[in-house]
Design an enzyme around this catalytic site. Structure first.
Site, PDB file in Angstrom:
ATOM      1  CE  LYS A 137      -5.246   1.700   2.618  1.00 11.63           C
ATOM      2  NZ  LYS A 137      -4.254   1.202   3.271  1.00 11.63           N
ATOM      3  CE  LYS A 191      -6.939  -1.431   2.567  1.00 15.06           C
ATOM      4  NZ  LYS A 191      -5.156  -2.098   2.916  1.00 15.06           N
ATOM      5  CG  ASP A 220      -1.906  -0.853   0.745  1.00 14.71           C
ATOM      6  OD1 ASP A 220      -2.070  -2.097   0.728  1.00 14.71           O
ATOM      7  OD2 ASP A 220      -2.605  -0.807   1.998  1.00 14.71           O
TER       8      ASP A 220
END
Length: 220
Positions: free
Chosen positions: A156, A181, A95
């Site tokens: 994300k 996400k 991430d």
């Protein structure tokens, strides 16, 4: 009516990245996160310094870690080194925090290179954290376009360390570009479902257990 692919408890649980990333996180905290992830069928997201120990402790759990966290302002070479180390230590997913300052300054080429270099550093899927609460609508679209150009796998919404978190409109916007996400402020089953219904495919939350326990098929 289209089939609800997150209807079953197991499929829903697999969308959740059970997260422990606070500045006071200890290895014991990581072990608790991993134990809960294993018990409830969740993924886990842990700090980079604990990846090797986490991978050894719970090899059955899909393990994510963060790169350039929490502000994205590491030098690109440092982010690349973090990614390579995470891969070597046993991470399954990365991430990566976008350099929001460069994006706000209009330095789109530098932002794209920063992401692309991390994407190219390992074979691991990369989720680009764009910190939506800090961006205008136009900048969110730009972030999505740059992530696609750089070869990222997901977008994300948030780190959880800036004001504001995931929202349904932001998930809808980002999902025009890549799988999303939804992370930041998602604390219940109902909130997670709203994000999935808006187009998210993953949920990042420190309250993963509470979220999955809210599923209609979960044991009370």
């Amino acid at each position: 009516m289209s089939e609800d692919r997150f209807a079953s408890l197991s499929a829903f649980a697999e969308t959740i990245d059970h997260t422990v990333l606070g500045p006071e996180t200890t290895l014991a905290d990581v072990h608790v996160c991993l134990d809960e992830a294993a018990e409830y069928g969740l993924n886990a997201c842990v700090p980079p310094c604990y990846v090797a120990e986490a991978a050894e402790y719970a090899p059955e759990v899909t393990l994510a870690t963060v790169i350039g966290f929490p502000h994205g302002q590491h030098a690109t070479a440092a982010k690349v080194a973090e990614a390579e180390r995470a891969h070597a230590d046993g991470a399954d997913e990365l991430d990566l925090v976008l350099n929001v300052g460069r994006l706000l300054a209009g330095e789109t080429e530098g932002v794209c290179v920063d992401v692309a270099d991390v994407v190219d550093a390992t074979p691991l899927p990369v989720k680009v954290i764009v910190e939506t609460a800090l961006l205008s609508e136009e900048q969110k679209h730009t972030a999505g376009e740059l992530a696609v150009e750089a070869g990222a796998d997901y977008l994300k919404t948030s780190t959880g360390f800036a004001d504001g978190g995931a929202t349904v409109p932001d998930v809808e916007l980002l999902s025009e570009y890549l799988p999303v996400k939804a992370s930041g402020g998602v604390g219940s089953y109902e909130e997670a479902r709203a994000m999935l219904d808006a187009g998210a495919t993953r949920i990042g939350a420190s309250s993963g257990v509470e979220i999955v326990r809210g599923h209609p098929d979960a044991e009370s």
